[in-house]
Design a protein around this motif. Structure first.
Motif, PDB file in Angstrom:
ATOM      1  N   GLU A 101      54.215  93.443 122.792  1.00  0.00           N
ATOM      2  CA  GLU A 101      54.636  94.812 122.498  1.00  0.00           C
ATOM      3  C   GLU A 101      56.158  94.911 122.456  1.00  0.00           C
ATOM      4  OE1 GLU A 101      54.295  99.338 124.331  1.00  0.00           O
ATOM      5  OE2 GLU A 101      52.973  97.747 125.084  1.00  0.00           O
ATOM      6  N   ILE A 102      56.667  95.481 121.372  1.00  0.00           N
ATOM      7  CA  ILE A 102      58.106  95.678 121.211  1.00  0.00           C
ATOM      8  C   ILE A 102      58.517  96.982 121.890  1.00  0.00           C
ATOM      9  CG2 ILE A 102      59.983  95.975 119.550  1.00  0.00           C
ATOM     10  CD1 ILE A 102      58.211  94.491 117.504  1.00  0.00           C
ATOM     11  N   ALA A 103      59.526  96.927 122.723  1.00  0.00           N
ATOM     12  CA  ALA A 103      60.055  98.139 123.356  1.00  0.00           C
ATOM     13  C   ALA A 103      61.041  98.839 122.429  1.00  0.00           C
ATOM     14  CB  ALA A 103      60.723  97.801 124.679  1.00  0.00           C
ATOM     15  N   SER A 104      61.937  98.071 121.816  1.00  0.00           N
ATOM     16  CA  SER A 104      62.914  98.654 120.896  1.00  0.00           C
ATOM     17  C   SER A 104      63.487  97.556 120.013  1.00  0.00           C
ATOM     18  CB  SER A 104      64.042  99.369 121.649  1.00  0.00           C
ATOM     19  OG  SER A 104      64.787  98.436 122.412  1.00  0.00           O
ATOM     20  N   VAL A 105      63.999  97.977 118.867  1.00  0.00           N
ATOM     21  CA  VAL A 105      64.730  97.086 117.974  1.00  0.00           C
ATOM     22  C   VAL A 105      66.196  97.459 118.104  1.00  0.00           C
ATOM     23  CG1 VAL A 105      65.053  96.294 115.612  1.00  0.00           C
ATOM     24  CG2 VAL A 105      62.758  96.932 116.416  1.00  0.00           C
ATOM     25  N   ASN A 106      67.019  96.513 118.512  1.00  0.00           N
ATOM     26  CA  ASN A 106      68.407  96.791 118.865  1.00  0.00           C
ATOM     27  C   ASN A 106      69.381  96.271 117.823  1.00  0.00           C
ATOM     28  OD1 ASN A 106      67.468  97.667 121.522  1.00  0.00           O
ATOM     29  ND2 ASN A 106      67.105  95.496 121.877  1.00  0.00           N
ATOM     30  N   TYR A 107      70.420  97.038 117.580  1.00  0.00           N
ATOM     31  CA  TYR A 107      71.539  96.581 116.753  1.00  0.00           C
ATOM     32  C   TYR A 107      72.578  95.998 117.708  1.00  0.00           C
ATOM     33  CZ  TYR A 107      69.225  99.497 113.260  1.00  0.00           C
ATOM     34  OH  TYR A 107      68.298 100.041 112.406  1.00  0.00           O
ATOM     35  N   HIS A 108      72.359  94.752 118.086  1.00  0.00           N
ATOM     36  CA  HIS A 108      73.126  94.182 119.191  1.00  0.00           C
ATOM     37  C   HIS A 108      74.583  93.907 118.843  1.00  0.00           C
ATOM     38  CE1 HIS A 108      71.473  90.849 116.876  1.00  0.00           C
ATOM     39  NE2 HIS A 108      72.327  90.022 117.437  1.00  0.00           N
ATOM     40  N   LEU A 123      85.410 106.968 119.397  1.00  0.00           N
ATOM     41  CA  LEU A 123      84.309 106.319 118.692  1.00  0.00           C
ATOM     42  C   LEU A 123      83.398 107.334 118.017  1.00  0.00           C
ATOM     43  CD1 LEU A 123      83.461 103.774 121.504  1.00  0.00           C
ATOM     44  CD2 LEU A 123      84.368 103.202 119.266  1.00  0.00           C
ATOM     45  N   PRO A 124      82.903 106.991 116.825  1.00  0.00           N
ATOM     46  CA  PRO A 124      81.913 107.841 116.166  1.00  0.00           C
ATOM     47  C   PRO A 124      80.535 107.604 116.772  1.00  0.00           C
ATOM     48  CG  PRO A 124      82.303 105.878 114.853  1.00  0.00           C
ATOM     49  CD  PRO A 124      83.259 105.805 116.026  1.00  0.00           C
ATOM     50  N   GLU A 125      79.599 108.481 116.485  1.00  0.00           N
ATOM     51  CA  GLU A 125      78.219 108.253 116.905  1.00  0.00           C
ATOM     52  C   GLU A 125      77.627 107.133 116.058  1.00  0.00           C
ATOM     53  OE1 GLU A 125      75.664 111.571 117.142  1.00  0.00           O
ATOM     54  OE2 GLU A 125      77.048 112.789 118.339  1.00  0.00           O
ATOM     55  N   VAL A 126      77.062 106.155 116.734  1.00  0.00           N
ATOM     56  CA  VAL A 126      76.514 104.990 116.049  1.00  0.00           C
ATOM     57  C   VAL A 126      75.127 104.710 116.607  1.00  0.00           C
ATOM     58  CG1 VAL A 126      76.796 102.524 115.573  1.00  0.00           C
ATOM     59  CG2 VAL A 126      78.805 103.994 115.723  1.00  0.00           C
ATOM     60  N   ALA A 127      74.142 104.503 115.736  1.00  0.00           N
ATOM     61  CA  ALA A 127      72.793 104.160 116.182  1.00  0.00           C
ATOM     62  C   ALA A 127      72.798 102.751 116.748  1.00  0.00           C
ATOM     63  CB  ALA A 127      71.815 104.261 115.022  1.00  0.00           C
ATOM     64  N   MET A 128      72.359 102.611 118.005  1.00  0.00           N
ATOM     65  CA  MET A 128      72.338 101.313 118.672  1.00  0.00           C
ATOM     66  C   MET A 128      70.955 100.676 118.660  1.00  0.00           C
ATOM     67  SD  MET A 128      75.452 100.933 119.562  1.00  0.00           S
ATOM     68  CE  MET A 128      76.927 101.873 119.951  1.00  0.00           C
TER      69      MET A 128
END
Length: 415
Positions: free
Chosen positions: A270-277, A293-298
């Motif tokens: 099971e995947i908990a989350s997909v991260n933009y590491h 910093l701007p808002e950035v999807a992590m």
């Protein structure tokens, strides 16, 4: 190796030396045989950079005081011969060695004929042990104080060039030079097999030397930030926090757009989350540099297709390992429920080999059995009985006894 190929050997680390990490040196004892994984040793240069004070002197008095539980406070008085680093005006300095094993006492330093070299820091964040607040304490790799008896230099003193230091003049030259350095952060460099210090550090896995994060490393990280490999870009993004400047900021802001993904798992299926590491590393570095910093999807939620693919891959691979050769394994989804805002599925695994055929129904262990149709199935046990993501195993169909035993053993099923 390319001009900057070496940089990929640097781990993403930035620890203050006085924090808890995995050092490889015991200046007052022998190597701890319990460590069999990654070893990290501080270079003499990094010790000199990170210490708040460095003193050469003679230990003249020791007072031992019981603390809470098994704690012993050893308070030392040192007559100062030379202040190498720090704003120390008095001819004496007091430091405290907090330990819980009397055999680790440093009292033999009272007999050091040529004096001692102390690397000290101010004690902070000791919780209820108010006695330790604002005390001078020795830097403590692997729980042992970094105090060098100048009468007999111990083994395990290394320069940033990965050489052993065994002579007092050379050691003191390095300490005096690097005590003046403005560098306040470090890097971990992997110690290559052919290095003369490798055998002293190796303990079954990789070994590293902690060195000052000198300016000379910046260019390598700037190049690494443009690597095709996401893990290289993430390393660069983390390490560039140590090198302020407009060029560094520009590179990090560009990495905020990086689409590389990594996956965090709730369980093996099971995947908990997909991260933009890479983005996350760049964001943290810019934040550390004090940038707006701007808002950035992590991160993002995994898709149903991604979750389904992982369930099939994980259980097909696991049963293939448990059953060995000759089996056809099919994985399908059963009913699902939403538990703690996560959709969880029953998984059915069908195993077929010539005349042998059985289906395993794998039910999340936290589900109540009410409403789940397991009638006519044999309960074999639960894997991960005390862990998240565990499942109850039910079998329908007959299998040879040794096959059933192999399944139970492989998955560690408990009733």
């Amino acid at each position: 190796m390319s001009r900057f190929g070496w940089i990929s050997e640097i781990l993403i680390r930035s620890h203050a030396l006085r924090c808890c990490w995995l050092p490889a040196l015991l200046l007052l004892g022998t190597a701890n045989p319990g460590f069999a994984e990654i070893r990290v040793a501080p270079s003499l240069e990094w010790l000199s950079c990170s210490a708040d004070a460095i003193v050469i002197g003679n230990c003249v008095r020791l007072t031992a005081t019981p603390g809470p539980g098994d704690v012993i406070y050893e308070d030392y008085v040192v007559e100062v011969q030379e202040v190498v680093k720090g704003d120390l005006k008095d001819k004496q300095i007091n430091f405290t060695w907090r330990q819980i094993d009397a055999s680790q006492s440093a009292m033999h330093l009272l007999k050091a004929k040529r004096g001692v070299l102390l690397f000290l820091a101010k004690s902070k964040d000791h919780g209820p042990e108010q006695r330790m607040n604002d005390k001078w304490v020795p830097l403590t790799p692997e729980g042992n104080p970094w105090i060098v008896d100048l009468s007999k230099l111990p083994k395990g003193i290394f320069s940033k060039e990965m050489k052993s230091i065994s002579e007092e003049p050379e050691m003191l030259r390095i300490v005096r030079e690097w005590a003046k350095s403005p560098v306040k952060q470090s890097l971990w460099l992997e110690v290559p097999f052919e290095s003369p210090i490798f055998n002293q550090l190796y303990s079954g896995s990789s070994c590293y030397l902690m060195v000052p994060a000198e300016e000379k490393y910046r260019a390598g990280f700037m190049t690494l930030a443009r690597s095709r490999e996401a893990h290289d870009r993430a390393k660069a993004a983390s390490e560039l926090a140590k090198y302020a400047g407009k060029e560094t900021e520009a590179v990090l802001r560009e990495l905020l757009k990086d689409d590389a993904e990594s996956v965090s798992h709730y369980a093996n299926d099971e995947i908990a989350s997909v991260n933009y590491h890479v983005r996350a590393a760049a964001y943290q570095s810019l934040k550390a540099l004090g940038q707006q910093l701007p808002e950035v999807a992590m991160e993002r939620k995994p898709t149903a297709v991604e979750q389904r693919a992982l369930r099939e891959k994980a259980w097909k691979a696991s049963f293939a390992q448990a059953l060995k050769d000759g089996w056809t394994i099919t994985v399908t989804d059963g009913p699902s429920r939403v538990v703690d805002q996560r959709e969880q599925f029953i998984v059915r695994v069908t195993c077929n080999r010539q005349k042998d055929l059985a289906t395993f129904t794998l039910v999340p262990k936290d589900w109540p059995l009410q409403g789940i149709n397991v009638e006519g199935m044999e309960y074999l046990g639960t894997n991960g009985l005390h862990n998240q993501g565990g499942r109850r195993f039910y079998r329908q169909g007959e299998l040879p006894g040794e096959v059933t035993k192999a399944i139970i053993a492989y998955f560690g099923l408990e009733k």
